[in-house]
Design a protein around this motif. Structure first.
Motif, PDB file in Angstrom:
ATOM      1  N   LEU A  80      63.331  57.631  32.780  1.00 15.77           N
ATOM      2  CA  LEU A  80      63.057  58.709  33.735  1.00 15.77           C
ATOM      3  C   LEU A  80      63.300  58.251  35.168  1.00 15.77           C
ATOM      4  O   LEU A  80      63.789  59.012  36.000  1.00 15.77           O
ATOM      5  CB  LEU A  80      61.623  59.220  33.558  1.00 15.77           C
ATOM      6  N   SER A  81      62.959  56.998  35.464  1.00 15.83           N
ATOM      7  CA  SER A  81      63.186  56.490  36.822  1.00 15.83           C
ATOM      8  C   SER A  81      64.673  56.483  37.168  1.00 15.83           C
ATOM      9  O   SER A  81      65.056  56.714  38.320  1.00 15.83           O
ATOM     10  CB  SER A  81      62.643  55.058  36.946  1.00 15.83           C
ATOM     11  N   ILE A  82      65.495  56.199  36.187  1.00 15.57           N
ATOM     12  CA  ILE A  82      66.933  56.100  36.443  1.00 15.57           C
ATOM     13  C   ILE A  82      67.603  57.466  36.484  1.00 15.57           C
ATOM     14  O   ILE A  82      68.444  57.739  37.338  1.00 15.57           O
ATOM     15  CB  ILE A  82      67.608  55.221  35.365  1.00 15.57           C
ATOM     16  N   VAL A  83      67.232  58.344  35.570  1.00 13.67           N
ATOM     17  CA  VAL A  83      68.007  59.570  35.382  1.00 13.67           C
ATOM     18  C   VAL A  83      67.607  60.694  36.329  1.00 13.67           C
ATOM     19  O   VAL A  83      68.449  61.524  36.692  1.00 13.67           O
ATOM     20  CB  VAL A  83      67.933  60.017  33.902  1.00 13.67           C
ATOM     21  N   GLN A  84      66.348  60.724  36.741  1.00  9.90           N
ATOM     22  CA  GLN A  84      65.858  61.885  37.500  1.00  9.90           C
ATOM     23  C   GLN A  84      66.138  61.780  38.996  1.00  9.90           C
ATOM     24  O   GLN A  84      65.262  62.040  39.828  1.00  9.90           O
ATOM     25  CB  GLN A  84      64.362  62.055  37.233  1.00  9.90           C
ATOM     26  N   MET A  85      67.347  61.434  39.357  1.00 11.05           N
ATOM     27  CA  MET A  85      67.716  61.238  40.763  1.00 11.05           C
ATOM     28  C   MET A  85      67.783  62.556  41.531  1.00 11.05           C
ATOM     29  O   MET A  85      68.091  63.599  40.958  1.00 11.05           O
ATOM     30  CB  MET A  85      69.081  60.542  40.824  1.00 11.05           C
ATOM     31  N   LEU A  95      59.074  68.166  34.458  1.00 12.73           N
ATOM     32  CA  LEU A  95      58.328  67.399  33.450  1.00 12.73           C
ATOM     33  C   LEU A  95      56.851  67.251  33.815  1.00 12.73           C
ATOM     34  O   LEU A  95      56.160  66.366  33.307  1.00 12.73           O
ATOM     35  CB  LEU A  95      58.970  66.022  33.261  1.00 12.73           C
ATOM     36  N   GLY A  96      56.343  68.076  34.705  1.00 16.67           N
ATOM     37  CA  GLY A  96      54.928  68.045  35.051  1.00 16.67           C
ATOM     38  C   GLY A  96      54.556  66.856  35.920  1.00 16.67           C
ATOM     39  O   GLY A  96      53.375  66.606  36.163  1.00 16.67           O
ATOM     40  N   GLY A  97      55.533  66.118  36.374  1.00 14.93           N
ATOM     41  CA  GLY A  97      55.243  64.995  37.262  1.00 14.93           C
ATOM     42  C   GLY A  97      55.188  63.646  36.568  1.00 14.93           C
ATOM     43  O   GLY A  97      54.998  62.613  37.210  1.00 14.93           O
ATOM     44  N   ILE A  98      55.366  63.633  35.240  1.00  8.71           N
ATOM     45  CA  ILE A  98      55.263  62.360  34.521  1.00  8.71           C
ATOM     46  C   ILE A  98      56.413  61.434  34.918  1.00  8.71           C
ATOM     47  O   ILE A  98      56.262  60.202  34.917  1.00  8.71           O
ATOM     48  CB  ILE A  98      55.220  62.593  32.992  1.00  8.71           C
ATOM     49  N   ASP A  99      57.580  62.011  35.299  1.00 11.93           N
ATOM     50  CA  ASP A  99      58.690  61.181  35.753  1.00 11.93           C
ATOM     51  C   ASP A  99      58.340  60.460  37.058  1.00 11.93           C
ATOM     52  O   ASP A  99      58.495  59.241  37.171  1.00 11.93           O
ATOM     53  CB  ASP A  99      59.983  62.003  35.883  1.00 11.93           C
ATOM     54  N   ALA A 100      57.828  61.211  38.006  1.00  9.91           N
ATOM     55  CA  ALA A 100      57.474  60.601  39.292  1.00  9.91           C
ATOM     56  C   ALA A 100      56.319  59.616  39.127  1.00  9.91           C
ATOM     57  O   ALA A 100      56.296  58.539  39.738  1.00  9.91           O
ATOM     58  CB  ALA A 100      57.101  61.690  40.296  1.00  9.91           C
ATOM     59  N   LEU A 101      55.359  59.975  38.287  1.00 12.10           N
ATOM     60  CA  LEU A 101      54.218  59.080  38.061  1.00 12.10           C
ATOM     61  C   LEU A 101      54.680  57.728  37.538  1.00 12.10           C
ATOM     62  O   LEU A 101      54.294  56.667  38.066  1.00 12.10           O
ATOM     63  CB  LEU A 101      53.249  59.736  37.059  1.00 12.10           C
ATOM     64  N   LEU A 102      55.515  57.730  36.504  1.00  8.40           N
ATOM     65  CA  LEU A 102      55.965  56.456  35.935  1.00  8.40           C
ATOM     66  C   LEU A 102      56.857  55.701  36.920  1.00  8.40           C
ATOM     67  O   LEU A 102      56.789  54.475  37.020  1.00  8.40           O
ATOM     68  CB  LEU A 102      56.695  56.701  34.611  1.00  8.40           C
ATOM     69  N   SER A 103      57.689  56.436  37.657  1.00  7.03           N
ATOM     70  CA  SER A 103      58.558  55.787  38.639  1.00  7.03           C
ATOM     71  C   SER A 103      57.733  55.075  39.718  1.00  7.03           C
ATOM     72  O   SER A 103      58.119  54.021  40.213  1.00  7.03           O
ATOM     73  CB  SER A 103      59.474  56.820  39.309  1.00  7.03           C
ATOM     74  N   ILE A 104      56.612  55.665  40.077  1.00 14.71           N
ATOM     75  CA  ILE A 104      55.800  55.086  41.163  1.00 14.71           C
ATOM     76  C   ILE A 104      54.929  53.948  40.666  1.00 14.71           C
ATOM     77  O   ILE A 104      54.786  52.914  41.323  1.00 14.71           O
ATOM     78  CB  ILE A 104      54.928  56.189  41.807  1.00 14.71           C
ATOM     79  N   VAL A 105      54.324  54.125  39.498  1.00 14.68           N
ATOM     80  CA  VAL A 105      53.252  53.189  39.101  1.00 14.68           C
ATOM     81  C   VAL A 105      53.771  51.929  38.412  1.00 14.68           C
ATOM     82  O   VAL A 105      53.164  50.867  38.512  1.00 14.68           O
ATOM     83  CB  VAL A 105      52.214  53.928  38.224  1.00 14.68           C
ATOM     84  N   GLN A 106      54.918  52.031  37.738  1.00 14.52           N
ATOM     85  CA  GLN A 106      55.371  50.907  36.902  1.00 14.52           C
ATOM     86  C   GLN A 106      56.173  49.869  37.696  1.00 14.52           C
ATOM     87  O   GLN A 106      57.225  49.405  37.249  1.00 14.52           O
ATOM     88  CB  GLN A 106      56.196  51.453  35.726  1.00 14.52           C
ATOM     89  N   MET A 107      55.643  49.458  38.822  1.00 11.46           N
ATOM     90  CA  MET A 107      56.349  48.518  39.698  1.00 11.46           C
ATOM     91  C   MET A 107      56.361  47.100  39.110  1.00 11.46           C
ATOM     92  O   MET A 107      55.447  46.709  38.400  1.00 11.46           O
ATOM     93  CB  MET A 107      55.670  48.492  41.071  1.00 11.46           C
ATOM     94  N   PRO A 108      57.400  46.325  39.437  1.00 14.43           N
ATOM     95  CA  PRO A 108      57.430  44.933  38.974  1.00 14.43           C
ATOM     96  C   PRO A 108      56.372  44.095  39.710  1.00 14.43           C
ATOM     97  O   PRO A 108      55.925  44.460  40.799  1.00 14.43           O
ATOM     98  CB  PRO A 108      58.839  44.475  39.348  1.00 14.43           C
ATOM     99  N   ARG A 109      56.021  42.976  39.083  1.00 12.86           N
ATOM    100  CA  ARG A 109      55.018  42.095  39.690  1.00 12.86           C
ATOM    101  C   ARG A 109      55.428  41.653  41.091  1.00 12.86           C
ATOM    102  O   ARG A 109      56.572  41.301  41.328  1.00 12.86           O
ATOM    103  CB  ARG A 109      54.860  40.835  38.843  1.00 12.86           C
ATOM    104  N   GLY A 110      54.512  41.679  41.994  1.00 11.81           N
ATOM    105  CA  GLY A 110      54.760  41.177  43.338  1.00 11.81           C
ATOM    106  C   GLY A 110      55.025  42.263  44.356  1.00 11.81           C
ATOM    107  O   GLY A 110      54.976  42.001  45.564  1.00 11.81           O
ATOM    108  N   VAL A 111      55.301  43.479  43.885  1.00 14.81           N
ATOM    109  CA  VAL A 111      55.584  44.583  44.817  1.00 14.81           C
ATOM    110  C   VAL A 111      54.671  45.748  44.438  1.00 14.81           C
ATOM    111  O   VAL A 111      55.095  46.732  43.835  1.00 14.81           O
ATOM    112  CB  VAL A 111      57.064  45.006  44.751  1.00 14.81           C
ATOM    113  N   PRO A 112      53.399  45.665  44.805  1.00 19.25           N
ATOM    114  CA  PRO A 112      52.430  46.645  44.300  1.00 19.25           C
ATOM    115  C   PRO A 112      52.481  47.977  45.037  1.00 19.25           C
ATOM    116  O   PRO A 112      52.713  48.026  46.236  1.00 19.25           O
ATOM    117  CB  PRO A 112      51.086  45.971  44.571  1.00 19.25           C
ATOM    118  N   VAL A 113      52.262  49.040  44.274  1.00 23.30           N
ATOM    119  CA  VAL A 113      51.989  50.358  44.842  1.00 23.30           C
ATOM    120  C   VAL A 113      50.705  50.854  44.191  1.00 23.30           C
ATOM    121  O   VAL A 113      50.546  50.733  42.975  1.00 23.30           O
ATOM    122  CB  VAL A 113      53.134  51.351  44.559  1.00 23.30           C
TER     123      VAL A 113
END
Lengths: 131, 131, 131, 131, 131, 131, 131, 131
Positions: free
Chosen positions: E95-100, H88-106
């Motif tokens: 979803l992060s990649i496709v929903q641009m 998609l009810g925001g689940i795309d944006a939610l996962l894009s924002i929250v699933q950050m790699p270690r060291g770069v927290p949001v």
């Protein structure tokens, strides 16, 4: 001769098709537009793809969106898929388009994002020196 | 002449195919089994389906599982789809198989449930008086 | 005698039922339609299924859509399930219908796709030589 | 006479059943345990539920987990459902159990959480003055 | 000069990168491979993309996979994204990649499907007459 | 003295609360209704639960629906949770309510299904001989 | 006096806690660590939070992860939540933590990403001039 | 000098931005608001973040919401992300924002919950002694 073929699986995808066309029109790019379902018009689709000179195919489809994958299996040209939203918000079409088996690639853009399919096609045509 | 055609999209679906075959063997029903991908072997698939005398098609596929729908678009016989699980637990194949457009029906059974595809085919053959 | 039984779990599924009926009417196929919930009318449902001569059952239900599975457990005839959408877009009914245990198959069609249930039933009747 | 009936849909749910039993054993509560599938043993299940004197039913099932709802449709006693995880992590069983139609309630606990079904049953028995 | 740039967001994506490279090697196509995270190396990434002569970018990333989109915002060349699976099976990266957003297209291929990214890149290079 | 306490997390859950109350009114059962958020009124909630004589608690909440679990942690009485739908169709509230840790059970009913919470409570009161 | 309180809901979250601690140790920041469940130790949790002098709370929890929200309801200090993965890949804990009602904020980091909770806490302490 | 920077990825996020501003206004806190897309204005965004004196960044974005992560990669200040709902009810944006790699927290708050971003920022400013 059109540089780009736009194929939608159903007349009900019209609104998404228009977003694609608008971007191509603004870029001054020739396209051909067909409504051909992978499921309802398999033979016409086959004939159309095999006889087309287009350099890029944009396939727009909802539900079990087999269209982009079927086109990709019949052409050496790059295929861009656009998932169309429905009852499940488009996640069905998205997964149907993007999860292709190895060797038959489709480049999928966002749900209902016909514009980005056109933008990606323009980038490909630019690389090909066709703009 | 086989009463049932089993088609899997990839050799890696073997385990699910075996569950289907086991049920048909127990019921003493003749079947023909092919590995034909809707994406990698579209022409062989087309030829196979159009030349087959089978009364029921069982199509087993994972990922963007276009196989059952493509077969359904080429035959008047009932088509049963079996979604195969992968990274997403099979939800991609399930939605690809079940969300068909109106007019091109596929009867989908559970994820990895090759056995139930066979059981459903047996029920259909019984109605047809072929058991 | 009807060739097909349509059962919906609730009067609120009416719109989906109509899509099924329209296809059967166009095909000139006789059907019987009942509103019987697996949860609210278990005994009437049991009696209806066991006394029916129908060759195919089409079961239309939303939410925790137990209806198709319960009917499949009470008949040797093929059962087609139609998931009806609600708050979750129909994914609840879809999973409830399709994820049946081995030995009790249901052929599930797309969410709200009553038409395809009819089309699949017609294909089965054709195989049975009843059209 | 048992105060609680535990019913699992399949012998493969054993591990979840054990978690339920352990909590009841610790609480010193009598229970009866049956393996009865809503889909494979509908008549035995019907007879068992209607003849049982249990005050609470705990139903443990995976996939299209119709068991708790079917039991709830046949008894005036409270029914607790336990979804069992599988390919989809248990979301299929969870939705099948919890999304019941109005009038036929099931109290669903967490996925694979047989212990909590027992704890909830104990709370109900306590309210009933049976501990 | 490389025709294709492969960028992965983390050294842990190695296995997916290898699938990409194998296809390019078989096709005899020159590529450049970098590990550059959109989040951890934004300035190096910026410099790399702006100075690259590659005709196609393949970006491989998991989790909140911003890499393909960030690259797409810095180049006129087509960008292909490959979502890498993790705890959620790769749906987060997909979803992060496709929903641009409109105007910044990424062509997304299947989860962990590094091979298809290469196949799509080869199709684009063929259109550009670079094979 | 009320037999049942209904607690909703927010005044906006009113419509779901009404469905609960209607069933209790029809059954002639006394209830007490409070709007108390687990997050915004933790101390009032604590005091209310600890001082209540209710035999069953019905907790109605959306989003991160901590209310049923928090109440379950403060009482020996059975707690029934009702997830309320929002942007995500209620799946957030459903998972928040049902996925309780061992030892603190909540019996969850369907999304927005306030009626079934009341029906389940009535079944529990019947077992307790309070009807 | 500790600058940061780490609270995990269960001893089984240990591995995620360690990732948090490692980052804080590297940054030379004092912390206090407690295992306190929002559901199993509500009173100890209440007392701990209200008596703590910590400037930031990091709450680590799986399943119906009420812990971060409950802590946020009892303190004016910023609360960071870490969802822990389980049968559903952590989506249950993620939604339980992030979907808080207005007025009671929790800053949620990625699934199992204890490290990022620490990194975010360090950023907050830096703003507060406490490093 | 503003204490807080609010950045939204698109003018269409206005309604969510307003919820954030309202809370800050009520708290009497100075803020600066910019519309800067991580994908469409990467250079302006880079310049803005690097030149800002704000102590907290609130980033509001939908779809493939790279904005919060990109900002977090360019500043030592804490970043709060607000996912905006769409198809998609925001689940795309939610996962894009929250699933950050270690060291770069949001620190992610709930879908469309601009208010909670402001509340969390206020808590951070309070810890920093800036209120």
């Amino acid at each position: 001769m059109s540089l780009i073929s736009i194929i939608s699986g159903s007349a009900s995808d019209e609104q998404i098709v228009e977003r694609t066309i608008r971007v191509l029109d603004e870029a001054g790019i020739d396209y051909d537009y067909q409504i051909l379902s992978a499921h309802r018009n398999p033979d016409e689709l086959d004939e159309y793809v095999k006889n087309s000179d287009s350099l890029v195919f944009i396939c727009i489809a909802g539900l079990s969106a087999a269209l982009p994958g079927v086109v990709a299996s019949k052409t050496d040209k790059p295929v861009i898929g656009v998932p169309v939203s429905g009852t499940l918000g488009g996640i069905d079409a998205l997964l149907s388009i993007v999860q292709m088996p190895r060797g038959v690639p489709v480049g999928c853009v966002g749900i209902d994002n016909g514009a980005n399919a056109a933008h990606l096609a323009v980038k490909i045509l630019a690389v090909a020196g066709k703009l």
